[in-house]
Design an enzyme around this catalytic site. Structure first.
Site, short mmCIF file in Angstrom:
data_model
loop_
_atom_site.label_atom_id
_atom_site.label_comp_id
_atom_site.label_asym_id
_atom_site.label_seq_id
_atom_site.Cartn_x
_atom_site.Cartn_y
_atom_site.Cartn_z
N ASP A 315 0.95 -1.29 0.13
CA ASP A 315 0.13 -0.18 -0.15
C ASP A 315 0.74 1.25 0.15
O ASP A 315 1.92 1.22 0.47
CB ASP A 315 -0.99 0.16 1.17
CG ASP A 315 -1.83 1.01 1.24
OD1 ASP A 315 -2.81 0.97 0.30
OD2 ASP A 315 -1.77 1.96 2.24
N GLU A 369 1.10 -0.61 -5.04
CA GLU A 369 0.30 0.52 -5.48
C GLU A 369 0.97 1.85 -5.39
O GLU A 369 1.27 2.54 -4.73
CB GLU A 369 -0.93 0.64 -4.26
CG GLU A 369 -2.04 1.48 -4.49
CD GLU A 369 -2.38 2.52 -3.44
OE1 GLU A 369 -3.58 3.27 -3.62
OE2 GLU A 369 -1.75 2.56 -2.32
#
Length: 648
Positions: A315, A369
């Protein structure tokens, strides 16, 4: 009298690796471990707190008294405190009472605890992650499922809101209950992988799991560590891969968490320009500190090893790599070369990828990401890259959703939003994400991002999915999008499964199911999905008709599929240039009645042996309105309707 006995699990080599940032299995040393000393069973505790004056273990076994069970500092200046307490067993609640250099007493949960209480000041639980796995066949063969030459279609879900018991607040299903419901659904829908939003322990429900306090603990909202292992085990036994969201980018400032762990900035960077995230009001790991790197890479290893995860989606990589992320001029400090790259974070990510791929090979996958154009994220570290297996294709997502919001009369002015990705789609190994981030915070659900009346909205979304599944790269779809969830995602309740009682929603679900099957069955869609040889434009510039035509190619010369997209709400007869000696049959039509389409049949009705679109021959095709059509190259003229062959 101190009730703690001396004991250690650390060797000198362990300490050396820890201090060098090269110890990748710290979960075998730190935390609470059941051991036997001189024939007496108990629990060994160890914690890193180099700036503490004193560390003791407090819990329900000693009435939370910080004077009875004081740990011993190691002699080697590692900053580790450790000791053995007799007669403790599984389920014991505990924290570390840490006296800081200034005399303040901090009660901290164990950074390496395997289980936490489910409350805002959660204590750690003495726990185990022993589990008798039954997925050996999957583990031995999963490299075939995670290779860049395999179909990868990911269903992203939030465990707390996919389904709920009676749809009541906090009426979560147990991991085992989820297995019973989820696995038949995933198998029926044809997804190859699931991606769970963070399953690590977190205190605040609205963070969706991205504000983690217990990095080594499966959240107890949904059951025990063994319950989560059961879910993953059952998914594997049913040939479904598991990707976990992993958050090494930041952590919250909860009093029992990592923030100011021993009274100092131990895990976070002490310079707030590097150590505090202005958007999320959270703290950023100090990637230049070796012990922190050992903590984080060990954490990645832990989930891949102990929980048999097949991949980690990392993330907020953009925020990690850029010193100026969400900061105004003067709020960040350039690196030693005068640039905005966080060199320590980049090195950490390189070391993380190198370590996990060395340990597990290509049987696992790491996914970034990352929303900027940071170069070479998915290139090998030894070639100057960062080493990820894949990267989310955020530019494709923004351009695609932007195009489908446009009025039909304006689409010709935005035509190349759908062709632009082909300019860079082979720079990295991309996964195309239609994720949770696109259906929250006032952005509207996917179906309500589409333009037009109800029929046109669903036709648009069906065609968008055809475009996504036939575009090079892996696929990711967030839960609910497969059947046209009408409201934005709400983490406090279940998806609106009752919508499947309506034909348009059921039709959309049928379409996603068939697209998953055709993606998995047709090798032209995945064998060369990260190679330039796998894609060719036939028509990319027909602005007036808003039509796109392209080919997908497998490794065999005759393994070719043609995709035709009609992005206007009208039926047209369309002429397409093809190679001599080729014939074509329609195998998929998003306007089919079973998908709640209008039922226009897109049959090939004419072949002409004259040059067209820079090709020596042409075919004519009736294009349904707002539809995507897939054709397969054949060796003869016998056109057979294969449009139902992918339904199981």
């Amino acid at each position: 009298m101190n009730s703690v006995k001396t004991y250690t699990l650390f060797t000198e080599h362990d300490i050396y690796l820890f201090k060098e940032g090269k110890h990748y299995r710290l979960f075998e040393k730190f935390g609470a471990h059941s051991v036997e000393k001189s024939g007496i069973h108990g629990i060994y505790f160890s914690v890193w707190a180099p700036n503490a004056k004193k560390v003791s273990v407090v819990g329900n076994f000693n009435k939370w008294n910080s004077k009875d069970h004081i740990l011993y500092p190691r002699w080697d200046e590692s900053g580790i405190w450790e000791g053995f307490i007799e007669d403790l067993t599984w389920g014991t609640l505990y924290k570390y009472a840490i006296e800081t250099a200034h005399g303040e007493i901090l009660e901290k949960s164990d950074p390496y605890a395997l289980s936490w209480e489910q409350n805002i000041q959660a204590a750690s639980l003495v726990s185990t992650n022993w589990y008798e796995w039954n997925d050996q066949e999957w583990i031995e063969n999963r490299w075939k499922k995670n290779t860049t030459e395999a179909p990868i279609s990911v269903y992203e879900l939030h465990l707390g809101s996919w389904k709920r018991r009676n749809n009541e607040l906090h009426s979560f299903l147990n991991y085992r209950d989820i297995a019973t419901e989820l696995i038949p659904y995933i198998k029926n829908m044809g997804f190859t992988h699931v991606e769970f939003m963070p399953v690590m322990e977190y205190p605040y429900d609205p963070s969706w799991g991205y504000q983690i306090t217990g990095f080594y603990a499966a959240t107890s909202r949904f059951g025990s560590p063994q319950d989560l292992m059961f879910l993953i085990d059952e998914l594997h036994k049913n040939n479904i891969g598991v990707i976990l969201d992993w958050v090494p980018s930041h952590f919250p400032g909860d009093a029992n968490g990592l923030h100011r762990f021993d009274g100092s900035c131990l895990y976070e960077h002490e310079d707030p320009r590097k150590g505090f995230h202005p958007d999320w009001k959270s703290y950023i790991f100090n990637y230049g500190r070796n012990e922190v790197k050992s903590f984080l890479i060990s954490n990645a290893m832990f989930w891949l090893d102990r929980y048999h995860a097949d991949g980690l989606r990392v993330d907020a990589v953009t925020s990690m790599l850029h010193l100026d992320y969400s900061r105004n001029e003067g709020e960040w400090e350039p690196n030693i070369f005068g640039g905005n790259v966080n060199l320590e974070a980049k090195t950490f990510l390189e070391e993380f990828n190198t370590a996990v791929y060395k340990e597990f090979g290509n049987s696992i996958i790491t996914i970034a990401e990352e929303s900027s154009d940071f170069p070479m994220l998915t290139k090998p570290v030894h070639d100057g890259g960062v080493g990820f297996g894949m990267k989310w294709m955020m530019g494709w997502m923004h351009d695609t959703l932007g195009y489908f919001k446009e009025d039909f009369g304006n689409r010709k002015y935005h035509h190349h939003k759908l062709t632009f990705a082909s300019m860079y789609m082979y720079n990295e190994n991309y996964m195309m994400p239609l994720s949770h981030d696109e259906v929250v915070h006032g952005k509207a659900s996917l179906i309500y991002k589409m333009i037009g009346d109800e029929w046109q909205k669903f036709a648009n979304l069906r065609t968008l999915y055809v475009y996504m599944y036939t575009h090079p790269g892996a696929k990711l779809l967030f839960m609910g999008d497969e059947f046209g969830q009408t409201s934005e995602w709400n983490f406090t309740k279940s998806l609106d499964w009752h919508l499947l009682d309506y034909p348009v929603h059921k039709g959309l679900q049928n379409l996603v199911k068939d697209l998953n099957y055709i993606y998995r069955e047709e090798s032209a869609f995945y064998e060369n999905q990260f190679q330039k040889e796998g894609f060719e434009w036939i028509e990319a510039d027909d602005l007036e008709n808003s039509v796109y035509v392209y080919l997908r190619k497998g490794k065999r010369r005759d393994d070719v599929l043609m995709i035709v997209l009609n992005l206007l709400p009208e039926v047209i007869d369309y002429k397409i240039g093809v190679n001599a000696g080729t014939h074509w049959e329609v195998i998929f039509n998003s306007d089919d009645i079973k998908y709640a389409g209008s039922g226009v049949e897109p049959d090939v009705f004419k072949e002409q042996y004259e040059e067209y679109m820079r090709h020596p021959k042409s075919i004519s095709l009736k294009l349904p309105p707002l539809a995507g059509v897939i054709l397969r190259q054949t060796k003869d003229r016998k056109y057979k309707n294969h449009r139902n062959q992918f339904r199981k």
